[in-house]
Design an enzyme around this catalytic site. Structure first.
Site, short mmCIF file in Angstrom:
data_model
loop_
_atom_site.label_atom_id
_atom_site.label_comp_id
_atom_site.label_asym_id
_atom_site.label_seq_id
_atom_site.Cartn_x
_atom_site.Cartn_y
_atom_site.Cartn_z
N HIS A 130 -9.63 1.24 5.05
CA HIS A 130 -8.34 1.53 5.70
C HIS A 130 -8.58 2.58 6.78
CE1 HIS A 130 -4.22 2.73 6.37
NE2 HIS A 130 -3.84 1.63 5.74
N SER A 183 3.36 -1.67 10.62
CA SER A 183 4.79 -1.56 10.91
C SER A 183 5.55 -2.88 10.70
CB SER A 183 5.00 -1.04 12.33
OG SER A 183 4.50 0.28 12.43
N GLU A 239 -5.55 -4.75 10.86
CA GLU A 239 -4.59 -3.66 11.01
C GLU A 239 -4.89 -2.87 12.28
OE1 GLU A 239 -2.49 -2.57 7.25
OE2 GLU A 239 -4.26 -1.30 7.27
N GLY A 265 2.09 2.65 10.65
CA GLY A 265 3.01 3.77 10.43
C GLY A 265 3.68 4.28 11.70
N ASN A 325 0.86 -1.19 0.00
CA ASN A 325 0.00 0.00 0.00
C ASN A 325 0.90 1.23 0.00
OD1 ASN A 325 -1.89 1.98 0.37
ND2 ASN A 325 -2.31 1.49 2.52
N TRP A 326 1.01 1.83 -1.18
CA TRP A 326 1.94 2.98 -1.30
C TRP A 326 1.35 4.28 -0.73
CZ3 TRP A 326 4.45 2.51 -6.88
CH2 TRP A 326 5.32 1.41 -6.88
C1 PEP Z 1 -0.85 0.36 6.07
O1 PEP Z 1 -0.88 1.48 5.62
O2 PEP Z 1 -1.80 -0.39 5.87
C2 PEP Z 1 0.30 -0.07 6.86
C3 PEP Z 1 0.28 -1.24 7.42
O3 PEP Z 1 1.33 0.82 6.95
P1 PEP Z 1 2.77 0.56 7.66
O4 PEP Z 1 3.28 -0.75 7.13
O5 PEP Z 1 3.60 1.72 7.25
O6 PEP Z 1 2.52 0.49 9.14
#
Ligand code: PEP
Length: 253
Positions: free
Chosen positions: A96, A212, A168, A174, A9-10
């Site tokens: 999300h 993360s 998540e 993040g 997921n950019w």
């Molecule tokens: C996300 O945006 O779904 C995510 C998991 O981001 P990160 O890996 O940066 O925590």
């Protein structure tokens, strides 16, 4: 053969140069690791077509980060599922936490999007997860159950056929603070059991973890029996780092 399901997921990142160098690297080194992995790249909407041109011969799939609930009409700034389908997208991330937080997306709206995505035979990647306060109050399962119930209410018993779930925890996204893999395993078990309780005909539920993930902790997630994939933000922006993650899952899975 069941494959490990990895989604990049950019978010609101990337540019034309980055895309060129990312896929130059990927074309050179990734092909050996695709046999055991399904890889989806979800770039910003404006780059979807550019990314599709790079991946279409590589057995890598295109994902969108969002979709509107309308097919066409006076909805300035939005993207229709028909457009996503036309340019080759196969997956759409929905719910999300960043969209729930910054764009006021509710469970009902998320359910409507899932309904539309499934009608067009694309696959939704539904994100669920709790806040830090929910976690500290021991409410993780309750929050997730509510998020799943909303989808069940709108789509009925078979709601979770052909859906990917991404667990998540919001506090892990993040932040550099990932969840404990053993706790994640328990939540994934809970999600799968809850879905099966409502639909005994369902097979192959894919539940990813996101929050993360990096090259240091990735192995500890992959080895959990009910972590079927990963949704990766930051660590998916650098081709070398992302490929190390892909390689790790290829070696373990
Ligand atoms: C996300 O945006 O779904 C995510 C998991 O981001 P990160 O890996 O940066 O925590």
């Amino acid at each position: 053969m069941k494959k490990f399901f990895i989604v990049a997921n950019w978010k609101l990142n990337g540019n034309i140069n980055m895309i060129s160098s990312f896929f130059e690297y990927f074309q050179l080194y990734a092909l050996n690791y695709l046999e055991k992995n399904t890889i989806v790249i979800a770039p910003p909407t404006v780059y979807l077509e550019r990314v599709y041109k790079k991946i279409k011969k590589m057995n890598i799939f295109l994902g969108a980060q969002n979709v509107d609930i309308h097919l066409t009409g006076p909805f300035t700034g939005e993207t229709s599922i028909l457009m996503l389908e036309e340019i080759g997208a196969k997956y759409v991330i929905v719910g999300h936490s960043e969209r729930r937080l910054w764009h006021n997306e509710t469970d009902d709206l998320v359910a409507e999007k899932i309904c539309l995505i499934k009608k067009l035979n694309l696959t939704p990647i539904l994100c669920v997860g709790e806040t830090k306060i929910d976690k500290d109050n021991g409410n993780t399962k309750k929050i997730i159950k509510n998020q799943l119930d909303c989808i069940l209410k709108k789509l009925g018993k078979l709601a979770f056929q052909n859906i990917i779930i991404a667990y998540e925890p919001i506090w892990a996204i993040g932040t550099g603070i990932s969840a404990n893999p053993k706790d994640v395993q328990l939540i994934h078990e809970f999600i799968k059991n809850y879905i099966k309780k409502n639909d005994s005909s369902i097979k192959n539920i894919i539940v990813q973890y996101g929050g993360s993930v990096n090259i240091k902790n990735v192995k500890s997630f992959i080895i959990q029996p009910d972590i079927d994939g990963l949704l990766i933000g930051n660590a998916s922006l650098n081709a070398e780092i992302f490929l190390k993650i892909v390689k790790t899952s290829h070696d373990i899975f």
